[in-house]
Motif scaffolding. Structure first.
Motif, PDB file in Angstrom:
ATOM      1  N   ARG A  59      39.988  83.108  77.555  1.00 26.01           N
ATOM      2  CA  ARG A  59      40.688  83.756  76.451  1.00 26.01           C
ATOM      3  C   ARG A  59      42.173  83.419  76.436  1.00 26.01           C
ATOM      4  O   ARG A  59      42.796  83.479  75.408  1.00 26.01           O
ATOM      5  CB  ARG A  59      40.499  85.281  76.522  1.00 26.01           C
ATOM      6  CG  ARG A  59      39.051  85.702  76.301  1.00 26.01           C
ATOM      7  CD  ARG A  59      38.883  87.197  76.456  1.00 26.01           C
ATOM      8  NE  ARG A  59      37.499  87.611  76.290  1.00 26.01           N
ATOM      9  CZ  ARG A  59      36.962  87.995  75.136  1.00 26.01           C
ATOM     10  NH1 ARG A  59      37.711  88.013  74.050  1.00 26.01           N
ATOM     11  NH2 ARG A  59      35.704  88.353  75.057  1.00 26.01           N
ATOM     12  N   LEU A  60      42.734  83.119  77.573  1.00 24.09           N
ATOM     13  CA  LEU A  60      44.144  82.774  77.637  1.00 24.09           C
ATOM     14  C   LEU A  60      44.285  81.269  77.808  1.00 24.09           C
ATOM     15  O   LEU A  60      43.566  80.657  78.580  1.00 24.09           O
ATOM     16  CB  LEU A  60      44.836  83.476  78.808  1.00 24.09           C
ATOM     17  CG  LEU A  60      44.844  85.000  78.802  1.00 24.09           C
ATOM     18  CD1 LEU A  60      45.655  85.517  79.970  1.00 24.09           C
ATOM     19  CD2 LEU A  60      45.396  85.538  77.503  1.00 24.09           C
ATOM     20  N   ARG A  61      45.234  80.712  77.081  1.00 28.06           N
ATOM     21  CA  ARG A  61      45.528  79.291  77.216  1.00 28.06           C
ATOM     22  C   ARG A  61      46.938  79.130  77.753  1.00 28.06           C
ATOM     23  O   ARG A  61      47.815  79.942  77.467  1.00 28.06           O
ATOM     24  CB  ARG A  61      45.389  78.588  75.860  1.00 28.06           C
ATOM     25  CG  ARG A  61      43.943  78.480  75.396  1.00 28.06           C
ATOM     26  CD  ARG A  61      43.855  77.890  74.001  1.00 28.06           C
ATOM     27  NE  ARG A  61      44.141  78.892  72.977  1.00 28.06           N
ATOM     28  CZ  ARG A  61      44.172  78.619  71.672  1.00 28.06           C
ATOM     29  NH1 ARG A  61      43.986  77.378  71.253  1.00 28.06           N
ATOM     30  NH2 ARG A  61      44.418  79.591  70.802  1.00 28.06           N
ATOM     31  N   LYS A  62      47.149  78.079  78.519  1.00 27.52           N
ATOM     32  CA  LYS A  62      48.442  77.872  79.160  1.00 27.52           C
ATOM     33  C   LYS A  62      49.275  76.875  78.361  1.00 27.52           C
ATOM     34  O   LYS A  62      48.760  75.876  77.863  1.00 27.52           O
ATOM     35  CB  LYS A  62      48.233  77.354  80.581  1.00 27.52           C
ATOM     36  CG  LYS A  62      49.516  77.289  81.403  1.00 27.52           C
ATOM     37  CD  LYS A  62      49.216  76.901  82.853  1.00 27.52           C
ATOM     38  CE  LYS A  62      50.488  76.908  83.691  1.00 27.52           C
ATOM     39  NZ  LYS A  62      50.212  76.556  85.116  1.00 27.52           N
ATOM     40  N   PHE A 121      49.101  82.150  76.366  1.00 33.82           N
ATOM     41  CA  PHE A 121      48.986  82.748  75.041  1.00 33.82           C
ATOM     42  C   PHE A 121      47.513  82.883  74.679  1.00 33.82           C
ATOM     43  O   PHE A 121      46.639  82.243  75.286  1.00 33.82           O
ATOM     44  CB  PHE A 121      49.717  81.897  73.994  1.00 33.82           C
ATOM     45  CG  PHE A 121      49.080  80.551  73.734  1.00 33.82           C
ATOM     46  CD1 PHE A 121      48.249  80.355  72.633  1.00 33.82           C
ATOM     47  CD2 PHE A 121      49.310  79.478  74.587  1.00 33.82           C
ATOM     48  CE1 PHE A 121      47.657  79.121  72.407  1.00 33.82           C
ATOM     49  CE2 PHE A 121      48.726  78.241  74.360  1.00 33.82           C
ATOM     50  CZ  PHE A 121      47.895  78.061  73.267  1.00 33.82           C
ATOM     51  N   VAL A 122      47.261  83.722  73.666  1.00 33.94           N
ATOM     52  CA  VAL A 122      45.890  83.958  73.227  1.00 33.94           C
ATOM     53  C   VAL A 122      45.602  83.242  71.913  1.00 33.94           C
ATOM     54  O   VAL A 122      44.668  82.443  71.816  1.00 33.94           O
ATOM     55  CB  VAL A 122      45.610  85.471  73.060  1.00 33.94           C
ATOM     56  CG1 VAL A 122      44.140  85.703  72.703  1.00 33.94           C
ATOM     57  CG2 VAL A 122      45.981  86.238  74.321  1.00 33.94           C
ATOM     58  N   TYR A 123      46.422  83.503  70.901  1.00 30.24           N
ATOM     59  CA  TYR A 123      46.163  82.985  69.557  1.00 30.24           C
ATOM     60  C   TYR A 123      47.288  82.064  69.101  1.00 30.24           C
ATOM     61  O   TYR A 123      48.278  81.877  69.806  1.00 30.24           O
ATOM     62  CB  TYR A 123      46.043  84.145  68.562  1.00 30.24           C
ATOM     63  CG  TYR A 123      45.062  85.220  68.942  1.00 30.24           C
ATOM     64  CD1 TYR A 123      43.696  84.956  68.956  1.00 30.24           C
ATOM     65  CD2 TYR A 123      45.493  86.514  69.265  1.00 30.24           C
ATOM     66  CE1 TYR A 123      42.780  85.950  69.293  1.00 30.24           C
ATOM     67  CE2 TYR A 123      44.583  87.505  69.603  1.00 30.24           C
ATOM     68  CZ  TYR A 123      43.236  87.226  69.615  1.00 30.24           C
ATOM     69  OH  TYR A 123      42.349  88.199  69.944  1.00 30.24           O
ATOM     70  N   PHE A 179      44.218  90.343  77.079  1.00 29.80           N
ATOM     71  CA  PHE A 179      44.905  90.339  78.363  1.00 29.80           C
ATOM     72  C   PHE A 179      44.061  91.044  79.420  1.00 29.80           C
ATOM     73  O   PHE A 179      43.983  90.599  80.566  1.00 29.80           O
ATOM     74  CB  PHE A 179      46.269  91.013  78.244  1.00 29.80           C
ATOM     75  CG  PHE A 179      47.242  90.295  77.349  1.00 29.80           C
ATOM     76  CD1 PHE A 179      47.470  88.931  77.503  1.00 29.80           C
ATOM     77  CD2 PHE A 179      47.931  90.966  76.350  1.00 29.80           C
ATOM     78  CE1 PHE A 179      48.369  88.259  76.685  1.00 29.80           C
ATOM     79  CE2 PHE A 179      48.830  90.301  75.533  1.00 29.80           C
ATOM     80  CZ  PHE A 179      49.044  88.942  75.694  1.00 29.80           C
ATOM     81  N   ARG A 180      43.423  92.133  79.028  1.00 25.94           N
ATOM     82  CA  ARG A 180      42.546  92.843  79.968  1.00 25.94           C
ATOM     83  C   ARG A 180      41.384  91.948  80.389  1.00 25.94           C
ATOM     84  O   ARG A 180      40.999  91.904  81.567  1.00 25.94           O
ATOM     85  CB  ARG A 180      42.015  94.123  79.317  1.00 25.94           C
ATOM     86  CG  ARG A 180      41.090  94.924  80.240  1.00 25.94           C
ATOM     87  CD  ARG A 180      40.671  96.236  79.604  1.00 25.94           C
ATOM     88  NE  ARG A 180      39.872  96.039  78.410  1.00 25.94           N
ATOM     89  CZ  ARG A 180      40.220  96.435  77.183  1.00 25.94           C
ATOM     90  NH1 ARG A 180      41.388  97.033  77.000  1.00 25.94           N
ATOM     91  NH2 ARG A 180      39.431  96.240  76.162  1.00 25.94           N
ATOM     92  N   ASP A 181      40.814  91.208  79.437  1.00 34.22           N
ATOM     93  CA  ASP A 181      39.666  90.357  79.734  1.00 34.22           C
ATOM     94  C   ASP A 181      40.063  89.030  80.378  1.00 34.22           C
ATOM     95  O   ASP A 181      39.257  88.412  81.084  1.00 34.22           O
ATOM     96  CB  ASP A 181      38.887  90.063  78.445  1.00 34.22           C
ATOM     97  CG  ASP A 181      38.291  91.314  77.826  1.00 34.22           C
ATOM     98  OD1 ASP A 181      38.132  92.318  78.549  1.00 34.22           O
ATOM     99  OD2 ASP A 181      37.992  91.293  76.616  1.00 34.22           O
ATOM    100  N   GLY A 182      41.293  88.571  80.108  1.00 37.21           N
ATOM    101  CA  GLY A 182      41.678  87.229  80.521  1.00 37.21           C
ATOM    102  C   GLY A 182      42.521  87.131  81.765  1.00 37.21           C
ATOM    103  O   GLY A 182      42.706  86.036  82.298  1.00 37.21           O
TER     104      GLY A 182
END
Length: 213
Positions: free
Chosen positions: A6-9, A29-31, A74-77
């Motif tokens: 879910r999170l990208r660097k 970031f997410v989106y 953020f909780r999931d990633g």
């Protein structure tokens, strides 16, 4: 730290879009938020628009939902082990505490990431005075130096000393706010690891299409 689902660097390909970041800055970031487009352009633009709503504005009731939706990735990633040892520091809003327009949306997002056991969320950096909101005044965005002149550490919150820090903000644009926060926090806590987490990173519209990515 991040599970990659879910999170990208921010990497060497995306970093040039955020020119104040260096190769030493670890940011996730997410989106992707498309600049110069309104809330109807994409789900992300709608989310960020709702998150930034001010009290009394049309559709303000959507803000609480946007806070929860912003916290969920953020909780999931982010690994629970990292969260257990981290101090989460929201980027201060453009308005100082006491200003009628003060908006602690990122503090609320941080606290919504996990309720039990509660996370260590601290507004370690505060602003001495109000500034124009960057998204409302794109031609007059502050520099890192401008922010360092108004940022200060809230010394009442420094104990216990953080083990590592996650700086949280809504949209990563040039990276100015993150760099300013990282600078002042590392000055107060030398050698500490500081990462950045953003709901979205800014991208620009594709000149060859008007449809959402």
């Amino acid at each position: 730290m991040a599970n990659g689902l879910r999170l990208r660097k921010i990497d060497e390909h995306s970093r040039p879009d955020h020119f104040r970041l260096s190769g030493d800055d670890e940011c996730f970031f997410v989106y992707e938020y498309t600049s110069r487009q309104n809330y109807s352009f994409s789900a992300t633009n709608s989310l960020i628009s709702n998150l930034k709503k001010k009290p009394g504005s049309r559709g303000y009731s959507h803000k609480l939902d946007a806070i929860g939706r912003s916290a969920r990735p953020f909780r999931d990633g982010i690994s629970p082990e990292w969260l257990d040892g981290a101090t989460l520091v929201p980027v201060p809003p453009s308005k100082a505490r006491g200003d009628p327009a003060y908006d602690d949306r990122m503090t609320q997002v941080c606290r919504a990431i996990r309720g039990t056991p509660p996370l260590d969320v601290r507004e370690l950096v505060v602003q001495r005075g109000s500034l124009a909101a960057a998204h409302e005044s794109p031609s007059n965005r502050p520099s890192v130096e401008d922010l360092l002149r108004v940022y200060e550490i809230d010394e009442s919150l420094v104990s216990p000393a953080p083990r590592w820090i996650g700086v949280f903000d809504d949209v990563l644009t040039a990276g100015t706010h993150f760099v300013a926060l990282k600078t002042i926090l590392q000055g107060r806590f030398p050698g500490i690891s500081i990462s950045g987490f953003f709901i979205a990173r800014r991208i620009f519209p594709d000149p060859f299409t008007q449809s959402p990515a």
